[in-house]
Write an enzyme that holds these catalytic residues in place. Structure first.
Site, mmCIF file in Angstrom:
data_model
loop_
_atom_site.group_PDB
_atom_site.id
_atom_site.type_symbol
_atom_site.label_atom_id
_atom_site.label_comp_id
_atom_site.label_asym_id
_atom_site.label_seq_id
_atom_site.Cartn_x
_atom_site.Cartn_y
_atom_site.Cartn_z
ATOM 1 N N SER A 76 -12.219 -11.627 -4.833
ATOM 2 C CA SER A 76 -12.265 -11.636 -3.252
ATOM 3 C C SER A 76 -13.490 -12.070 -3.032
ATOM 4 O O SER A 76 -14.668 -11.512 -3.687
ATOM 5 C CB SER A 76 -11.898 -10.218 -2.810
ATOM 6 O OG SER A 76 -12.124 -10.384 -1.289
ATOM 7 N N PRO B 295 -11.408 -0.044 -2.466
ATOM 8 C CA PRO B 295 -12.553 -0.759 -2.958
ATOM 9 C C PRO B 295 -13.802 0.071 -2.633
ATOM 10 O O PRO B 295 -13.643 1.171 -1.708
ATOM 11 C CB PRO B 295 -12.714 -2.072 -1.984
ATOM 12 C CG PRO B 295 -11.278 -2.396 -1.464
ATOM 13 C CD PRO B 295 -10.702 -0.929 -1.352
ATOM 14 N N TYR C 247 0.845 -1.286 0.053
ATOM 15 C CA TYR C 247 0.047 -0.198 0.100
ATOM 16 C C TYR C 247 0.805 1.452 0.003
ATOM 17 O O TYR C 247 0.854 2.216 -1.051
ATOM 18 C CB TYR C 247 -0.859 -0.103 1.238
ATOM 19 C CG TYR C 247 -1.931 -1.182 1.185
ATOM 20 C CD1 TYR C 247 -2.683 -1.292 -0.069
ATOM 21 C CD2 TYR C 247 -1.804 -2.111 2.140
ATOM 22 C CE1 TYR C 247 -3.711 -2.474 0.262
ATOM 23 C CE2 TYR C 247 -2.692 -3.248 2.118
ATOM 24 C CZ TYR C 247 -3.673 -3.341 0.975
ATOM 25 O OH TYR C 247 -4.295 -4.525 0.790
ATOM 26 N N HIS D 155 -7.298 1.184 1.415
ATOM 27 C CA HIS D 155 -7.015 -0.236 2.026
ATOM 28 C C HIS D 155 -5.963 -0.442 3.042
ATOM 29 O O HIS D 155 -5.982 -1.623 3.705
ATOM 30 C CB HIS D 155 -6.658 -1.017 0.520
ATOM 31 C CG HIS D 155 -7.428 -2.168 0.632
ATOM 32 N ND1 HIS D 155 -7.319 -3.161 1.787
ATOM 33 C CD2 HIS D 155 -7.708 -2.985 -0.359
ATOM 34 C CE1 HIS D 155 -7.777 -4.298 1.322
ATOM 35 N NE2 HIS D 155 -8.055 -4.462 0.141
#
Length: 624
Positions: free
Chosen positions: A552, A118, A105, A341
Site C-alpha cells: 500500500s 495497521p 473485516y 481497519h
C-alpha cells in the site's frame, strides 16, 4: 541514519469551509457522487485471465480458460449472477461496501493485531521525559478535537482526485466508533451518530484505563493547558504497574475474544468500563520509553510499538485494539497510532494525523478558564479467576505473535519522488516495479501482488486491487539482469511496465478492476443459494488471492510511515510513503516462515530502486 525529529516546515492547518455549522452539507455532497459501477462480465473475465498469466503455470491457465468460458457463456451462471449484482447496484447506495466490511473485516477471525490493524510511525518528537510527553499528548488531543469540530459541523473541505470529488464518509466513521467482538462475526458501533454523542476520550497508562472528559460544561473543548492538568492527574493515579492488563484480551483470535468478552461484561462494573472505552472519541495510550530503540533500528522498534505494542513485557496490554483510533505517545518521543481497519482506509486516518501533527507545532493561544476540573474517572474491572485465565492465555498468544513478526522500516535516502517525476514516471508505479524486481531476484518467479486502490470517487467507496504483477512487469524483471540485453531494450520494457501499472491503477480507481467484481459474483451466488461456481473453486483463483506481496502506498505530508503484517504466512507486508527526496518504507514477514526475510527484502528493494535510477540515467531516452 534515521532522522529522529525534523517534521519539515509547518504547513497551514486544514481550513474549514465555514466558521459555523453547515447542516446537511455532507449528505448533499454524498448524494452528488456516482454509485459504484458493476463492470461488464466479459471484460472482467478477459482481464482476469491476463492477470493470471504472469503468476500461474501454462497448463493451469489452459484449465482456467475452459472454466471461464463455461462461466460466461450465454444464459450461464455468470450472466445470472451479473444480473443479480446489477439489480443490487440499483437498490443500494453501494453494492459492495456492506459486503466488503463483513467479508474483509467482521467475518475475519484472526486477531486484528498484526493481521488486520495497521500501525503508523511518526517522526520522533523532541521530548524525552514525562513532562514533555504529557505536554505533547495534550496538544495532540486538542488537535484531534479541532479536527472533530470540522466533522461535527460538516465543514471539512471535500477532497478531490484528478478533479473529481471524493466520498468523505470514512471521516465520519473513525471517531467515537469501536469494533465489538462476536462469537462468529464482529460488529462496529459508531456512537458519534447517537442522540448523546460522547464527550470523553479513553486514556491508558500502566495498563489502567481512564475516562477523560474533554469538553467543558459550556460545550467548548478543553485547552491544551487544561488537558495537561488532567493527564498529570491520570499519570499520578496510575503509577502502580501491577494491574491486570485487561486490554490484552483485545489481541486474541476473534472467536476466543468473543467468548471472553461475554464473560467479561457479565459483571456490571466491567460492562460499564468496557462501554466507556467503546463510546469514547478515541484512545490515547501513554507508554514508557522503548528500550533498545536507537539509531538505524529506531523506526523499526517504533513500528513494532505502533503495530502490536511489543508483547507483554512492553506495551501490548496498554491498548484496546478494538478501538478504531488509538494514538500512542511514548515517554522517549516515540509517537504514532494504531487503527482498527473496518471503518476506514489509511488515507483519511493519515489526513487526520497530518492535521494533528501540524496542530501540535502551533503555539497555544487559548487561555484556560479558571476553576478546577473534575478528576478523570478510573475505569474499574473486577477480575474473576476465569477472566484472569483468559488474560494469561492472551498474554501467551500475543507474545508468540510478537516474536513471530519481523518488521523493518527503511528510510531510503538516495532519492524520492523527484527522480521518477523528472523522468515523467509515476512514483507509485516506479516503486512497485522496483518491488517486483526485488522479489524476482530473490525468488526467480513473479507472485500475486496486492496494492490497494481507492474507490472513493464513488459513494461509500472503499478499495479495489491494483495487481502490480503484470505481463509487462514480468517481461521487464526477467530481462533486467540478463547481460545479453541492451540497456535500451531494458528501458523500453521498464517504460511499458510503468505504463501498465499506471493503466491498471486508473482502471481500478474508476471501478473497472477485477477483484471486487469477482468477489461480488461469488457473494451473489451465496445470496441466491447457488453452489459455489467452478471459477471460484479453481486452484488458479486461490493462487490469485494468495498475496505474497501485500502493499500500500500511504502518502503523507508528515515524514511518517504506515506498517502492517503480511496477509499470508509465507508473504510480506510492504507499505511506503514517497517524500520528495527520500522514501520511507516498512517491510514485514513472519519468522516462522523460512522462505521470507523482511530485512533481506528491504535491502533488495533498496538495491532495485538504485538500479532503476542507474538505468534511467545511463540510457538515452527512447521515444515513448
Amino acid at each position: 541514519m534515521v532522522k529522529t525529529c525534523a517534521l519539515g516546515r509547518p504547513r497551514h492547518l486544514v481550513k474549514p469551509v465555514s466558521a459555523t455549522r453547515v447542516a446537511g452539507r455532507y449528505l448533499t455532497h454524498q448524494r452528488g457522487l456516482p454509485g459504484l459501477p458493476v463492470p461488464p462480465l466479459q471484460q472482467t473475465c478477459e482481464r482476469y485471465i491476463t492477470a493470471l498469466e504472469p503468476i500461474v503455470e501454462a497448463d493451469e491457465l489452459t484449465h482456467t480458460r475452459r472454466v471461464i468460458q463455461e462461466f460466461q457463456k450465454a444464459g450461464g451462471v455468470g450472466e445470472q449472477l451479473q444480473r443479480g449484482l446489477e439489480k443490487r447496484a440499483g437498490e443500494t447506495e453501494n453494492w459492495l461496501s456492506q459486503w466488503w466490511v463483513q467479508v474483509a473485516y467482521l467475518d475475519y477471525r484472526m486477531p486484528v493485531v498484526v493481521h488486520s490493524s495497521p500501525g503508523l510511525v511518526l517522526p520522533r518528537m523532541d521530548f524525552r521525559d514525562k513532562d514533555g510527553q504529557i505536554r505533547f499528548a495534550s496538544k495532540l488531543i486538542a488537535g484531534v478535537l479541532y479536527f472533530k469540530t470540522m466533522i461535527d459541523n460538516e465543514t471539512l473541505p471535500v477532497e478531490y482526485l484528478g478533479g473529481k470529488p471524493l466520498c468523505m464518509n470514512q471521516y465520519y466513521e473513525v471517531l467515537s466508533s469501536c469494533r465489538i467482538p462476536g462469537l462468529k462475526r464482529d460488529s462496529v458501533v459508531n456512537h458519534a451518530k447517537s442522540s448523546q454523542p460522547p464527550k470523553h476520550i479513553t486514556v491508558v497508562h500502566n495498563f489502567q484505563f481512564f475516562q477523560l472528559d474533554v469538553y467543558n460544561r459550556d460545550g467548548t473543548p478543553l485547552t491544551a493547558d487544561q488537558l495537561c492538568v488532567q493527564l498529570e492527574k491520570i499519570c499520578r493515579a496510575s503509577q502502580e504497574t501491577n494491574t491486570e492488563p485487561v486490554g490484552i484480551l483485545t489481541t486474541q483470535h476473534r472467536d476466543v475474544w468473543g467468548k471472553s468478552y461475554l464473560n467479561l461484561i457479565k459483571d456490571k462494573t466491567n460492562k460499564e468500563s468496557v462501554s466507556a472505552i467503546q463510546r469514547s472519541i478515541f484512545t490515547l495510550c501513554l507508554d514508557g520509553p522503548t528500550p533498545g530503540a536507537a539509531g538505524e533500528l529506531y523506526r523499526s522498534c517504533a513500528a513494532v510499538q505502533m503495530l502490536h505494542g511489543g508483547g507483554t513485557q512492553s506495551y501490548s496490554g496498554n491498548r484496546w485494539f478494538d478501538k478504531t483510533l488509538q494514538f500512542i505517545v511514548g515517554e522517549d518521543g516515540t509517537c504514532g497510532a494504531n487503527y482498527e481497519h473496518a471503518p476506514a482506509e489509511g488515507p483519511p486516518i493519515v489526513a487526520l494525523i497530518d492535521h494533528v501533527v501540524e496542530y501540535t507545532r502551533k503555539p497555544e493561544t487559548a487561555k484556560s478558564p479558571a476553576g478546577s476540573l473534575p478528576v478523570p474517572r478510573r475505569l474499574l474491572f473486577n477480575i474473576t479467576p476465569e477472566i484472569k485465565q483468559d488474560i494469561e492465555e492472551a498474554k501467551l498468544s500475543m507474545n508468540t505473535l510478537a516474536q513471530d513478526l519481523d518488521m523493518r522500516v527503511k528510510v531510503f535516502g538516495h532519492f524520492g519522488k523527484n527522480v521518477p517525476k523528472a523522468h515523467k514516471m509515476s512514483p507509485d508505479a516506479f516503486i512497485q516495479i522496483a518491488l517486483q524486481l526485488a522479489y524476482y531476484r530473490k525468488y526467480r518467479r513473479c507472485c500475486a501482488t496486492y496494492e490497494s486502490a481507492s474507490l472513493r470517487m464513488f459513494r461509500l467507496g472503499r478499495t479495489d486491487t491494483i495487481r502490480s504483477a503484470s505481463n509487462a512487469s514480468a517481461s521487464f524483471v526477467k530481462t533486467f539482469d540478463d547481460p545479453s540485453k541492451q540497456n535500451l531494450e531494458k528501458l523500453d520494457l521498464m517504460e511499458k511496465a510503468v505504463k501498465a501499472h499506471r493503466s491498471y491503477t486508473n482502471m481500478a480507481i474508476s471501478g473497472q478492476a477485477i477483484d471486487r467484481h469477482l468477489l461480488g459474483l461469488k457473494l451473489q451466488a451465496a445470496e441466491e443459494k447457488l453452489s459455489v461456481p467452478a471459477i471460484f473453486r479453481d486452484p488458479a483463483y486461490a493462487k490469485a488471492l494468495h498475496y505474497h506481496l501485500s502493499t500500500s502506498q500511504v502518502p503523507s505530508k508528515t515524514d511518517c510511515v504506515m506498517c502492517f503484517g503480511p496477509v499470508v504466512p509465507d508473504g510480506y507486508g510492504f507499505c511506503y510513503n514517497p517524500m520528495e527526496d527520500h522514501i520511507n518504507f516498512a517491510v514485514s514477514s513472519f519468522n516462522s516462515c523460512k522462505e521470507t526475510d523482511a530485512g533481506d527484502l528491504a535491502g533488495a528493494v533498496e538495491e532495485a530502486l538504485l538500479d532503476l535510477k542507474r538505468l534511467l540515467e545511463q540510457t538515452p531516452r527512447s521515444k515513448l
